[in-house]
Design a protein around this motif. Structure first.
Motif, mmCIF file in Angstrom:
data_model
loop_
_atom_site.group_PDB
_atom_site.id
_atom_site.type_symbol
_atom_site.label_atom_id
_atom_site.label_comp_id
_atom_site.label_asym_id
_atom_site.label_seq_id
_atom_site.Cartn_x
_atom_site.Cartn_y
_atom_site.Cartn_z
ATOM 1 N N MET A 268 0.857 -1.177 0.000
ATOM 2 C CA MET A 268 0.000 0.000 0.000
ATOM 3 C C MET A 268 0.898 1.233 0.000
ATOM 4 O O MET A 268 1.845 1.326 0.761
ATOM 5 C CB MET A 268 -0.892 -0.028 1.250
ATOM 6 N N SER A 269 0.586 2.200 -0.841
ATOM 7 C CA SER A 269 1.395 3.418 -0.932
ATOM 8 C C SER A 269 0.921 4.444 0.093
ATOM 9 O O SER A 269 -0.221 4.411 0.556
ATOM 10 C CB SER A 269 1.315 3.969 -2.353
ATOM 11 N N ASP A 270 1.793 5.378 0.449
ATOM 12 C CA ASP A 270 1.453 6.403 1.437
ATOM 13 C C ASP A 270 0.307 7.288 0.977
ATOM 14 O O ASP A 270 -0.360 7.911 1.787
ATOM 15 C CB ASP A 270 2.673 7.270 1.757
ATOM 16 N N ASP A 271 0.063 7.357 -0.334
ATOM 17 C CA ASP A 271 -1.013 8.189 -0.870
ATOM 18 C C ASP A 271 -2.364 7.484 -0.854
ATOM 19 O O ASP A 271 -3.382 8.129 -1.081
ATOM 20 C CB ASP A 271 -0.692 8.615 -2.306
ATOM 21 N N ASP A 272 -2.383 6.189 -0.631
ATOM 22 C CA ASP A 272 -3.652 5.459 -0.586
ATOM 23 C C ASP A 272 -4.478 5.929 0.595
ATOM 24 O O ASP A 272 -3.951 6.306 1.640
ATOM 25 C CB ASP A 272 -3.416 3.954 -0.479
ATOM 26 N N LEU A 273 -5.783 5.899 0.431
ATOM 27 C CA LEU A 273 -6.699 6.318 1.492
ATOM 28 C C LEU A 273 -7.375 5.099 2.094
ATOM 29 O O LEU A 273 -7.778 4.179 1.381
ATOM 30 C CB LEU A 273 -7.760 7.270 0.926
ATOM 31 N N ILE B 124 -8.652 11.751 15.322
ATOM 32 C CA ILE B 124 -8.817 12.665 14.186
ATOM 33 C C ILE B 124 -9.118 14.073 14.677
ATOM 34 O O ILE B 124 -8.493 15.040 14.256
ATOM 35 C CB ILE B 124 -9.930 12.160 13.245
ATOM 36 N N TRP B 125 -10.076 14.218 15.580
ATOM 37 C CA TRP B 125 -10.489 15.544 16.055
ATOM 38 C C TRP B 125 -9.385 16.248 16.831
ATOM 39 O O TRP B 125 -9.342 17.468 16.879
ATOM 40 C CB TRP B 125 -11.733 15.467 16.910
ATOM 41 N N THR B 126 -8.490 15.505 17.446
ATOM 42 C CA THR B 126 -7.388 16.119 18.194
ATOM 43 C C THR B 126 -6.124 16.248 17.341
ATOM 44 O O THR B 126 -5.053 16.520 17.870
ATOM 45 C CB THR B 126 -7.074 15.309 19.469
ATOM 46 N N ASN B 127 -6.270 16.029 16.042
ATOM 47 C CA ASN B 127 -5.176 16.185 15.063
ATOM 48 C C ASN B 127 -3.985 15.265 15.298
ATOM 49 O O ASN B 127 -2.874 15.573 14.888
ATOM 50 C CB ASN B 127 -4.709 17.640 15.000
ATOM 51 N N ARG B 128 -4.197 14.153 15.961
ATOM 52 C CA ARG B 128 -3.128 13.170 16.105
ATOM 53 C C ARG B 128 -3.108 12.198 14.932
ATOM 54 O O ARG B 128 -2.121 11.516 14.704
ATOM 55 C CB ARG B 128 -3.269 12.431 17.426
ATOM 56 N N LEU B 129 -4.220 12.138 14.204
ATOM 57 C CA LEU B 129 -4.340 11.303 13.009
ATOM 58 C C LEU B 129 -4.997 12.160 11.939
ATOM 59 O O LEU B 129 -6.141 12.583 12.094
ATOM 60 C CB LEU B 129 -5.185 10.061 13.316
ATOM 61 N N ARG C 217 0.576 5.385 9.079
ATOM 62 C CA ARG C 217 1.927 4.867 9.363
ATOM 63 C C ARG C 217 2.702 5.792 10.283
ATOM 64 O O ARG C 217 3.379 5.339 11.203
ATOM 65 C CB ARG C 217 2.696 4.665 8.060
ATOM 66 N N SER C 218 2.586 7.123 10.051
ATOM 67 C CA SER C 218 3.278 8.098 10.903
ATOM 68 C C SER C 218 2.767 8.035 12.330
ATOM 69 O O SER C 218 3.539 8.128 13.285
ATOM 70 C CB SER C 218 3.094 9.509 10.356
ATOM 71 N N PHE C 219 1.460 7.880 12.478
ATOM 72 C CA PHE C 219 0.866 7.789 13.808
ATOM 73 C C PHE C 219 1.407 6.577 14.556
ATOM 74 O O PHE C 219 1.836 6.680 15.707
ATOM 75 C CB PHE C 219 -0.661 7.720 13.713
ATOM 76 N N VAL C 220 1.410 5.430 13.894
ATOM 77 C CA VAL C 220 1.906 4.199 14.525
ATOM 78 C C VAL C 220 3.394 4.333 14.854
ATOM 79 O O VAL C 220 3.826 3.968 15.958
ATOM 80 C CB VAL C 220 1.635 2.978 13.629
ATOM 81 N N ALA C 221 4.174 4.888 13.947
ATOM 82 C CA ALA C 221 5.610 5.061 14.187
ATOM 83 C C ALA C 221 5.864 5.977 15.383
ATOM 84 O O ALA C 221 6.752 5.689 16.190
ATOM 85 C CB ALA C 221 6.286 5.614 12.940
ATOM 86 N N ARG D 134 -15.137 10.088 5.363
ATOM 87 C CA ARG D 134 -13.871 10.451 6.016
ATOM 88 C C ARG D 134 -12.849 9.386 5.649
ATOM 89 O O ARG D 134 -13.112 8.188 5.765
ATOM 90 C CB ARG D 134 -14.092 10.484 7.519
ATOM 91 N N ARG D 135 -11.685 9.815 5.177
ATOM 92 C CA ARG D 135 -10.617 8.893 4.803
ATOM 93 C C ARG D 135 -9.307 9.325 5.444
ATOM 94 O O ARG D 135 -9.040 10.508 5.606
ATOM 95 C CB ARG D 135 -10.434 8.842 3.283
ATOM 96 N N ILE D 136 -8.484 8.351 5.767
ATOM 97 C CA ILE D 136 -7.180 8.602 6.375
ATOM 98 C C ILE D 136 -6.115 8.201 5.359
ATOM 99 O O ILE D 136 -6.106 7.065 4.874
ATOM 100 C CB ILE D 136 -7.008 7.782 7.683
ATOM 101 N N PRO D 137 -5.204 9.128 5.028
ATOM 102 C CA PRO D 137 -4.094 8.733 4.155
ATOM 103 C C PRO D 137 -3.251 7.661 4.858
ATOM 104 O O PRO D 137 -2.962 7.764 6.048
ATOM 105 C CB PRO D 137 -3.293 10.026 3.982
ATOM 106 N N TYR D 138 -2.863 6.642 4.106
ATOM 107 C CA TYR D 138 -2.093 5.552 4.691
ATOM 108 C C TYR D 138 -0.801 6.071 5.318
ATOM 109 O O TYR D 138 -0.380 5.598 6.367
ATOM 110 C CB TYR D 138 -1.805 4.481 3.634
ATOM 111 N N GLY D 139 -0.192 7.070 4.706
ATOM 112 C CA GLY D 139 1.029 7.660 5.263
ATOM 113 C C GLY D 139 0.793 8.275 6.629
ATOM 114 O O GLY D 139 1.642 8.198 7.519
ATOM 115 N N SER D 140 -0.370 8.874 6.823
ATOM 116 C CA SER D 140 -0.726 9.451 8.125
ATOM 117 C C SER D 140 -0.884 8.347 9.170
ATOM 118 O O SER D 140 -0.421 8.478 10.304
ATOM 119 C CB SER D 140 -2.018 10.253 8.004
#
Length: 60
Positions: free
Chosen positions: A1-6, A27-32, A49-53, A41-47
């Motif tokens: 999955m690419s970072d641009d995928d939703l 999401i509402w607290t801007n952590r994701l 991954r960054s959250f988990v990292a 509502r969609r989350i970019p895969y890169g976001s």
């Protein structure tokens, strides 16, 4: 999955093993980061991954 995928919120809840409200709280607290397309509502895969990292880095 690419970072641009939703990915959808239900997929994120499954991956993180969190409830729907907990993911929306992230999401509402801007952590994701997320985007809205129409009413969806969609989350970019890169976001995701960054959250988990960042959580792994905090735990280390």
């Amino acid at each position: 999955m690419s970072d641009d995928d939703l990915i959808a919120v239900p997929e994120v809840t499954g991956r993180l093993r969190l409830g729907r409200s907990a993911v929306y709280d992230l999401i509402w607290t801007n952590r994701l980061r997320s985007i809205t397309i129409g009413r969806a509502r969609r989350i970019p895969y890169g976001s995701y991954r960054s959250f988990v990292a960042s959580r792994l880095q905090e735990a280390a």
